[in-house]
Design a protein around this motif. Structure first.
Motif, PDB file in Angstrom:
ATOM      1  N   THR A  82      46.034 -12.855  10.464  1.00 10.50           N
ATOM      2  CA  THR A  82      45.180 -12.515   9.678  1.00 10.50           C
ATOM      3  C   THR A  82      44.863 -11.017   9.155  1.00 10.50           C
ATOM      4  OG1 THR A  82      43.996 -14.730  10.024  1.00 10.50           O
ATOM      5  CG2 THR A  82      42.805 -13.228   8.600  1.00 10.50           C
ATOM      6  N   PRO A  96      33.225 -14.171  -0.537  1.00  4.89           N
ATOM      7  CA  PRO A  96      33.198 -15.384  -0.365  1.00  4.89           C
ATOM      8  C   PRO A  96      33.416 -15.708   1.116  1.00  4.89           C
ATOM      9  CG  PRO A  96      35.168 -14.430  -1.855  1.00  4.89           C
ATOM     10  CD  PRO A  96      34.278 -13.800  -1.448  1.00  4.89           C
ATOM     11  N   SER A  97      33.195 -16.918   1.557  1.00  2.00           N
ATOM     12  CA  SER A  97      33.500 -17.560   2.984  1.00  2.00           C
ATOM     13  C   SER A  97      34.844 -16.965   3.270  1.00  2.00           C
ATOM     14  CB  SER A  97      33.333 -18.839   3.024  1.00  2.00           C
ATOM     15  OG  SER A  97      33.295 -19.078   4.518  1.00  2.00           O
ATOM     16  N   GLY A  98      35.148 -16.165   4.497  1.00  2.00           N
ATOM     17  CA  GLY A  98      36.329 -15.643   4.952  1.00  2.00           C
ATOM     18  C   GLY A  98      36.793 -14.346   4.745  1.00  2.00           C
ATOM     19  N   SER A  99      35.928 -13.689   3.744  1.00  2.00           N
ATOM     20  CA  SER A  99      36.443 -12.480   3.145  1.00  2.00           C
ATOM     21  C   SER A  99      36.328 -11.331   3.998  1.00  2.00           C
ATOM     22  CB  SER A  99      35.690 -12.209   1.805  1.00  2.00           C
ATOM     23  OG  SER A  99      34.437 -12.187   2.064  1.00  2.00           O
ATOM     24  N   GLY A 100      35.736 -11.674   5.250  1.00  2.00           N
ATOM     25  CA  GLY A 100      35.794 -10.195   6.211  1.00  2.00           C
ATOM     26  C   GLY A 100      34.207  -9.908   6.431  1.00  2.00           C
ATOM     27  N   LYS A 101      33.383 -10.267   5.920  1.00  2.88           N
ATOM     28  CA  LYS A 101      32.071  -9.807   6.244  1.00  2.88           C
ATOM     29  C   LYS A 101      31.581  -9.605   7.597  1.00  2.88           C
ATOM     30  CE  LYS A 101      29.880 -13.013   3.527  1.00  2.88           C
ATOM     31  NZ  LYS A 101      31.127 -13.692   3.286  1.00  2.88           N
ATOM     32  N   SER A 102      31.627 -10.795   8.386  1.00  7.17           N
ATOM     33  CA  SER A 102      31.188 -10.688   9.834  1.00  7.17           C
ATOM     34  C   SER A 102      32.164  -9.682  10.550  1.00  7.17           C
ATOM     35  CB  SER A 102      31.237 -11.937  10.157  1.00  7.17           C
ATOM     36  OG  SER A 102      30.494 -13.028   9.621  1.00  7.17           O
ATOM     37  N   THR A 103      33.353  -9.819  10.411  1.00  2.90           N
ATOM     38  CA  THR A 103      34.100  -8.879  10.884  1.00  2.90           C
ATOM     39  C   THR A 103      33.919  -7.258  10.585  1.00  2.90           C
ATOM     40  OG1 THR A 103      36.301 -10.216  10.613  1.00  2.90           O
ATOM     41  CG2 THR A 103      36.798  -8.316  11.217  1.00  2.90           C
ATOM     42  N   ALA A 161      42.059  -9.052   8.329  1.00  2.00           N
ATOM     43  CA  ALA A 161      40.699  -9.366   7.934  1.00  2.00           C
ATOM     44  C   ALA A 161      40.071  -8.240   7.041  1.00  2.00           C
ATOM     45  CB  ALA A 161      39.715  -9.697   9.043  1.00  2.00           C
ATOM     46  N   GLN A 204      25.037 -14.369  13.075  1.00  4.90           N
ATOM     47  CA  GLN A 204      25.246 -15.633  12.601  1.00  4.90           C
ATOM     48  C   GLN A 204      24.322 -16.591  13.607  1.00  4.90           C
ATOM     49  OE1 GLN A 204      28.200 -17.235  10.485  1.00  4.90           O
ATOM     50  NE2 GLN A 204      27.825 -15.780   8.669  1.00  4.90           N
ATOM     51  N   PHE A 247      43.842 -10.193  13.258  1.00  6.96           N
ATOM     52  CA  PHE A 247      43.669 -11.255  14.003  1.00  6.96           C
ATOM     53  C   PHE A 247      44.941 -11.851  14.251  1.00  6.96           C
ATOM     54  CE2 PHE A 247      39.171 -10.805  12.498  1.00  6.96           C
ATOM     55  CZ  PHE A 247      38.709 -10.408  13.933  1.00  6.96           C
ATOM     56  N   HIS A 297      24.694 -14.299   1.006  1.00  8.23           N
ATOM     57  CA  HIS A 297      25.160 -15.117  -0.293  1.00  8.23           C
ATOM     58  C   HIS A 297      24.011 -15.334  -1.185  1.00  8.23           C
ATOM     59  CE1 HIS A 297      29.210 -16.327   1.368  1.00  8.23           C
ATOM     60  NE2 HIS A 297      28.557 -16.702   2.417  1.00  8.23           N
ATOM     61  N   THR A 320      46.912 -15.084  16.025  1.00  9.55           N
ATOM     62  CA  THR A 320      46.901 -16.547  16.816  1.00  9.55           C
ATOM     63  C   THR A 320      48.382 -16.807  16.812  1.00  9.55           C
ATOM     64  OG1 THR A 320      46.470 -17.738  14.839  1.00  9.55           O
ATOM     65  CG2 THR A 320      44.564 -16.864  15.827  1.00  9.55           C
TER      66      THR A 320
HETATM   67  N1  LIG Z   1      38.613 -14.018  16.166  1.00 10.55           N
HETATM   68  C1  LIG Z   1      39.324 -14.250  15.238  1.00 10.55           C
HETATM   69  N2  LIG Z   1      40.470 -14.866  15.417  1.00 10.55           N
HETATM   70  C2  LIG Z   1      41.245 -15.228  14.513  1.00 10.55           C
HETATM   71  N3  LIG Z   1      40.857 -14.882  13.350  1.00 10.55           N
HETATM   72  C3  LIG Z   1      39.670 -14.467  12.856  1.00 10.55           C
HETATM   73  C4  LIG Z   1      38.597 -14.163  14.173  1.00 10.55           C
HETATM   74  N4  LIG Z   1      37.694 -13.631  13.383  1.00 10.55           N
HETATM   75  C5  LIG Z   1      37.843 -13.811  12.187  1.00 10.55           C
HETATM   76  N5  LIG Z   1      38.861 -14.330  11.829  1.00 10.55           N
HETATM   77  C6  LIG Z   1      39.539 -14.312  10.320  1.00 10.55           C
HETATM   78  O1  LIG Z   1      39.297 -13.483   9.636  1.00 10.55           O
HETATM   79  C7  LIG Z   1      38.809 -13.682   8.156  1.00 10.55           C
HETATM   80  C8  LIG Z   1      37.312 -13.134   8.049  1.00 10.55           C
HETATM   81  O2  LIG Z   1      36.621 -13.887   8.674  1.00 10.55           O
HETATM   82  P1  LIG Z   1      34.980 -13.346   8.777  1.00 10.55           P
HETATM   83  O3  LIG Z   1      34.000 -14.199   9.598  1.00 10.55           O
HETATM   84  O4  LIG Z   1      34.775 -11.956   8.890  1.00 10.55           O
HETATM   85  O5  LIG Z   1      34.760 -13.755   7.533  1.00 10.55           O
HETATM   86  P2  LIG Z   1      33.246 -13.963   6.526  1.00 10.55           P
HETATM   87  O6  LIG Z   1      33.221 -13.293   5.201  1.00 10.55           O
HETATM   88  O7  LIG Z   1      31.997 -13.280   7.426  1.00 10.55           O
HETATM   89  O8  LIG Z   1      32.941 -15.597   6.510  1.00 10.55           O
HETATM   90  P3  LIG Z   1      31.694 -16.295   6.363  1.00 10.55           P
HETATM   91  O9  LIG Z   1      30.863 -16.004   4.830  1.00 10.55           O
HETATM   92  O10 LIG Z   1      31.955 -17.782   6.293  1.00 10.55           O
HETATM   93  O11 LIG Z   1      30.741 -16.049   7.701  1.00 10.55           O
HETATM   94  C9  LIG Z   1      38.960 -15.214   8.211  1.00 10.55           C
HETATM   95  O12 LIG Z   1      40.401 -15.656   7.742  1.00 10.55           O
HETATM   96  C10 LIG Z   1      38.688 -15.546   9.739  1.00 10.55           C
HETATM   97  O13 LIG Z   1      39.382 -16.914   9.902  1.00 10.55           O
END
Ligand SMILES: Nc1ncnc2c1ncn2[C@@H]1O[C@H](COP(=O)(O)OP(=O)(O)OP(=O)(O)O)[C@@H](O)[C@H]1O
Length: 222
Positions: free
Chosen positions: A22, A43-50, A24, A94, A15, A200, A17
């Protein structure tokens, strides 16, 4: 040996910006086989949703590919990818799973209509399964967080998918509701559905066939 329904090979997602870049996902590979429940933790931000978005083909990875039933999703047109998704993949995000102008029952009916399989008995059964039959006439804005998550789950299951990809399905629910959802997952798994859940919840993880850990965009298998 059970069939492999979904395979991801060496997924990368960046990603950019104005302020930062990042990475991801950094070379994530995984398989999802018939009947298994896989807990994706990290952990939060580790990339699960991506990762879930790439697996569901809602997002296109910058590198690597995803195969669903042997078909390479990353090679298909947007329209063809959407068709495959509507037919075989259930997705619970989510948030944003429900149309605010439709009742809970109409939200569940919609994916069935899209594949030409609307059936009132199935709508009622799904709503009963997630404990929302008595809230079927409510609109999303009238639901609690946990109720909205369960309604989203009913929508995700409405197309009778072969795989379910769910982001925090038990995030806002009490212990009794979490158990109800896991029981529903077990019944679907018996008929072959594979489930990947970003969570989690250590309770859900204990119930899973296996747990995979994502850290800084890399996968670690327990
Ligand atoms: N559209 C986007 N633009 C810029 N950065 C992004 C975007 N989507 C995700 N990120 C970044 O990619 C990384 C992974 O994000 P992601 O949402 O996949 O984490 P996660 O493990 O699902 O977190 P959580 O448990 O908080 O939901 C993070 O650093 C996030 O800030």
């Amino acid at each position: 040996m059970t069939a492999c329904l979904l395979e991801a090979m060496d997924l990368y997602r960046f990603f950019h910006t104005q302020e930062s870049e990042t990475l991801a996902l950094r070379g994530v590979s995984l398989t999802l086989r018939e009947g298994e429940l896989v807990a994706l933790m990290g952990p939060s931000g580790s990339g699960k949703s991506t990762l879930l978005a790439c697996l569901a083909s809602l997002d296109v990875p910058d590198g690597g590919h995803v195969e669903f039933l042997g078909m390479r999703l990353t090679r298909l047109s947007d329209a063809e990818r959407a068709r495959r998704r509507a037919q075989g993949i259930g997705i619970l995000l989510q948030s944003g799973n429900l149309f605010s102008g439709l009742t809970v029952a109409d939200n569940v009916r919609l994916p069935m209509r899209l594949i030409g399989q609307a059936n009132e008995k199935c709508v009622d059964a799904l709503l009963a399964d997630v404990g929302l039959w008595d809230r079927r006439h409510a609109y999303p804005g009238q639901l609690s967080g946990g109720e909205a998550a369960r309604a989203g789950l009913a929508v995700a299951l409405a197309n009778a998918p072969q795989i379910l990809l769910a982001d925090e399905p038990t995030g806002e629910v009490d212990a009794e509701t979490e158990l109800r959802i896991l029981t529903l997952f077990d019944r679907r798994r018996e008929s072959g559905m594979a489930i990947l859940v970003a969570t989690h919840s250590t309770f859900l993880a204990r119930h899973a066939s296996r747990v995979i850990q994502l850290r800084d965009g890399r996968l670690h298998h327990d």
